[in-house]
Scaffold this motif. Sequence first.
Motif, PDB file in Angstrom:
ATOM      1  N   ILE A   1       1.054  -5.125  -7.017  1.00  0.00           N
ATOM      2  CA  ILE A   1       2.376  -4.524  -6.844  1.00  0.00           C
ATOM      3  C   ILE A   1       3.038  -4.297  -8.196  1.00  0.00           C
ATOM      4  O   ILE A   1       3.627  -3.238  -8.450  1.00  0.00           O
ATOM      5  CB  ILE A   1       3.266  -5.416  -5.950  1.00  0.00           C
ATOM      6  N   LEU A   2       2.940  -5.278  -9.079  1.00  0.00           N
ATOM      7  CA  LEU A   2       3.518  -5.139 -10.426  1.00  0.00           C
ATOM      8  C   LEU A   2       2.850  -3.994 -11.183  1.00  0.00           C
ATOM      9  O   LEU A   2       3.525  -3.230 -11.893  1.00  0.00           O
ATOM     10  CB  LEU A   2       3.360  -6.453 -11.192  1.00  0.00           C
ATOM     11  N   ARG A   3       1.540  -3.871 -11.025  1.00  0.00           N
ATOM     12  CA  ARG A   3       0.810  -2.761 -11.666  1.00  0.00           C
ATOM     13  C   ARG A   3       1.326  -1.416 -11.165  1.00  0.00           C
ATOM     14  O   ARG A   3       1.599  -0.499 -11.956  1.00  0.00           O
ATOM     15  CB  ARG A   3      -0.675  -2.896 -11.359  1.00  0.00           C
ATOM     16  N   ASP A   4       1.481  -1.300  -9.849  1.00  0.00           N
ATOM     17  CA  ASP A   4       1.924  -0.030  -9.269  1.00  0.00           C
ATOM     18  C   ASP A   4       3.363   0.287  -9.647  1.00  0.00           C
ATOM     19  O   ASP A   4       3.711   1.451  -9.907  1.00  0.00           O
ATOM     20  CB  ASP A   4       1.760  -0.052  -7.747  1.00  0.00           C
ATOM     21  N   ARG A   5       4.224  -0.744  -9.678  1.00  0.00           N
ATOM     22  CA  ARG A   5       5.615  -0.480 -10.070  1.00  0.00           C
ATOM     23  C   ARG A   5       5.676  -0.084 -11.542  1.00  0.00           C
ATOM     24  O   ARG A   5       6.505   0.757 -11.932  1.00  0.00           O
ATOM     25  CB  ARG A   5       6.504  -1.694  -9.797  1.00  0.00           C
ATOM     26  N   ALA A   6       4.801  -0.674 -12.363  1.00  0.00           N
ATOM     27  CA  ALA A   6       4.750  -0.285 -13.774  1.00  0.00           C
ATOM     28  C   ALA A   6       4.421   1.206 -13.896  1.00  0.00           C
ATOM     29  O   ALA A   6       5.021   1.929 -14.708  1.00  0.00           O
ATOM     30  CB  ALA A   6       3.709  -1.119 -14.516  1.00  0.00           C
TER      31      ALA A   6
ATOM     32  N   ILE B   1       9.678   3.309  -6.869  1.00  0.00           N
ATOM     33  CA  ILE B   1      10.318   2.161  -7.527  1.00  0.00           C
ATOM     34  C   ILE B   1      11.024   1.290  -6.494  1.00  0.00           C
ATOM     35  O   ILE B   1      10.920   0.056  -6.522  1.00  0.00           O
ATOM     36  CB  ILE B   1      11.303   2.629  -8.625  1.00  0.00           C
ATOM     37  N   ASP B   2      11.718   1.917  -5.548  1.00  0.00           N
ATOM     38  CA  ASP B   2      12.448   1.157  -4.520  1.00  0.00           C
ATOM     39  C   ASP B   2      11.491   0.354  -3.641  1.00  0.00           C
ATOM     40  O   ASP B   2      11.706  -0.844  -3.405  1.00  0.00           O
ATOM     41  CB  ASP B   2      13.276   2.106  -3.648  1.00  0.00           C
ATOM     42  N   VAL B   3      10.440   1.012  -3.134  1.00  0.00           N
ATOM     43  CA  VAL B   3       9.495   0.341  -2.229  1.00  0.00           C
ATOM     44  C   VAL B   3       8.706  -0.731  -2.981  1.00  0.00           C
ATOM     45  O   VAL B   3       8.498  -1.841  -2.467  1.00  0.00           O
ATOM     46  CB  VAL B   3       8.547   1.360  -1.569  1.00  0.00           C
ATOM     47  N   CYS B   4       8.286  -0.418  -4.196  1.00  0.00           N
ATOM     48  CA  CYS B   4       7.534  -1.406  -4.993  1.00  0.00           C
ATOM     49  C   CYS B   4       8.397  -2.625  -5.305  1.00  0.00           C
ATOM     50  O   CYS B   4       7.904  -3.755  -5.309  1.00  0.00           O
ATOM     51  CB  CYS B   4       7.023  -0.783  -6.291  1.00  0.00           C
ATOM     52  N   SER B   5       9.677  -2.392  -5.555  1.00  0.00           N
ATOM     53  CA  SER B   5      10.586  -3.515  -5.844  1.00  0.00           C
ATOM     54  C   SER B   5      10.760  -4.395  -4.614  1.00  0.00           C
ATOM     55  O   SER B   5      10.788  -5.630  -4.714  1.00  0.00           O
ATOM     56  CB  SER B   5      11.944  -2.988  -6.313  1.00  0.00           C
ATOM     57  N   GLU B   6      10.856  -3.764  -3.442  1.00  0.00           N
ATOM     58  CA  GLU B   6      10.956  -4.544  -2.204  1.00  0.00           C
ATOM     59  C   GLU B   6       9.660  -5.332  -1.958  1.00  0.00           C
ATOM     60  O   GLU B   6       9.697  -6.503  -1.570  1.00  0.00           O
ATOM     61  CB  GLU B   6      11.230  -3.623  -1.017  1.00  0.00           C
ATOM     62  N   ALA B   7       8.532  -4.677  -2.207  1.00  0.00           N
ATOM     63  CA  ALA B   7       7.236  -5.348  -2.028  1.00  0.00           C
ATOM     64  C   ALA B   7       7.105  -6.519  -2.994  1.00  0.00           C
ATOM     65  O   ALA B   7       6.603  -7.593  -2.628  1.00  0.00           O
ATOM     66  CB  ALA B   7       6.098  -4.351  -2.248  1.00  0.00           C
TER      67      ALA B   7
ATOM     68  N   ARG C   1       0.820  -1.209   0.000  1.00  0.00           N
ATOM     69  CA  ARG C   1       0.000   0.000   0.000  1.00  0.00           C
ATOM     70  C   ARG C   1       0.860   1.268   0.000  1.00  0.00           C
ATOM     71  O   ARG C   1       0.480   2.286  -0.587  1.00  0.00           O
ATOM     72  CB  ARG C   1      -0.935  -0.017   1.205  1.00  0.00           C
ATOM     73  N   ILE C   2       2.032   1.198   0.639  1.00  0.00           N
ATOM     74  CA  ILE C   2       2.946   2.347   0.596  1.00  0.00           C
ATOM     75  C   ILE C   2       3.439   2.550  -0.834  1.00  0.00           C
ATOM     76  O   ILE C   2       3.548   3.688  -1.318  1.00  0.00           O
ATOM     77  CB  ILE C   2       4.125   2.146   1.574  1.00  0.00           C
ATOM     78  N   CYS C   3       3.734   1.449  -1.515  1.00  0.00           N
ATOM     79  CA  CYS C   3       4.112   1.490  -2.938  1.00  0.00           C
ATOM     80  C   CYS C   3       3.033   2.218  -3.748  1.00  0.00           C
ATOM     81  O   CYS C   3       3.314   3.133  -4.527  1.00  0.00           O
ATOM     82  CB  CYS C   3       4.324   0.060  -3.438  1.00  0.00           C
ATOM     83  N   PHE C   4       1.784   1.834  -3.521  1.00  0.00           N
ATOM     84  CA  PHE C   4       0.652   2.451  -4.229  1.00  0.00           C
ATOM     85  C   PHE C   4       0.591   3.948  -3.944  1.00  0.00           C
ATOM     86  O   PHE C   4       0.421   4.771  -4.857  1.00  0.00           O
ATOM     87  CB  PHE C   4      -0.643   1.765  -3.780  1.00  0.00           C
TER      88      PHE C   4
END
Length: 494
Positions: A336-341, A320-326, A305-308
């Motif tokens: 998560i992949l959607r949000d990192r995209a 990008i960093d937080v989404c990659s860790e997630a 959710r922080i990634c989002f």
Amino acid sequence: MDWGRLTGPGGVLGSLSLLCVILDGVLGATGGEIEHHLEMGRKLLAAGQLAEALSHYHSAVEVDSKNYLTYYKRAAVFLAMGKSRSALPDLTRAVQLKPDFLAARLQRGNILLKQGNAQEARDDFEAVLRPSPEYADAREQLARARDLEELQEDARMAYHRADYGAAISVLERVIEISPWDPEMRELRADCYLRTGDPQKAIQDLAPATRLRSDNRAAFLKISLLHYSLGEHHESLSQVRECLKLDQDDKECLGHYKQVKKLSKQLDSAEELIRAERYRDAIEKYEGVMKADPHVPYYTNLAKERICFCLVKVKATTEAIDVCSEAHQRDPRNARILRDRAEAFILNQDYEKAVEDYQEAQEFDADSNDIREGLERARKLLKISHKRDYYKILGVSRAANKQEIIKAYRKLAQQWHPDNFQLEAEKKEAEKKFIDIASAKEVLTDPEMRQKFDAGEDPLDPENHQQQGGGHNGHAWPFPFNPFESGGSFHFKFQ
């Protein structure tokens, strides 16, 4: 002998006669009252009015506690109401009052068998068969009781040698014979946990809570399992059931406080996201990770959710960093992949955005968001091979209007054709200057910028041709071209 004293109103025989008359009246009234309650109970039972029927049988037992039929009939009502635990004492009392009452023994044996008391059930069936060896139901149930004893022993042995798969297989047959046995259900739940299937463990523990009068341990275990699976609302509901049985239970009370605190934080964080207060939501989710770092689900959820939220506030690098860790924590999570995209799109790294969306689609092929996101990422990748207005101005996709105008002015001054003397350099500068002006025009116009962010170049010649106009080569967004005047037009920058 003075017969007058014996037979007169005050005589002994006279008193005895009077007592006999009184007893006959009382016994007669009692017998009639019992018959009335039994008859009313029978009628109400036949009509399906179980609570009313039970009330009459209660009254019949109170009037005469020595009548085995009243106990037997009350047990029948309890069974019809699904209260086998309440029926069992009545059947036992009926057997005590009339040991040769075979119907009560058979019914009690059936309940004991379903409760998993194989040996006691076997005793009842054998007692029925001694005077009536031809009793088919009793013979069949006796065989089931013997089978149950063997199966229970097999299940325990498999469990103790840690062969949990075999134990589960045997316990399926055990529970088929004795579905009201909480011990066997709890044993199978433990086997499911040891084989990594908490959902099936919950399915066994849920009925076990109803099969014991005070099963706080099962309620707590179910609550803990729901908690570990991230089902915090259900966890809260189950631990409350434990506290209903004993509000001072230390283990249940401690867990209740923990779940309630975490549940409140999670609900509050999601409310903040709905209100688009993303920075506040990030702070809440950071609190969630601190509240219980020992349960991986909640840390994973918080990271997701922080990634989002970081994508929503356009904190590109951090996102990008937080989404990659997630993603590393939960590789098959399509969200998560959607949000990192989206973070990669903000970073103008369209190839990686396409890759993430494609992978997300493998895990969630039915998501409209992912399908539309993939189409947009592909369009942006295609456009980036032509012109990327953000790259032309050297600004991020999160840049505001003031940042865009500032970057435009700087580049326009640098690449103004009047700054160049050689014809080849001037031509190259003209092209760059037009691109810079085009980028500024698109990115400072909300409608055109929205189209570009959606994967469509509003100045693409192909789009203009479809609308009946356009220029070849680099499009100029204004109704004139300053360079057609032979270089006599000059820009002035403040």
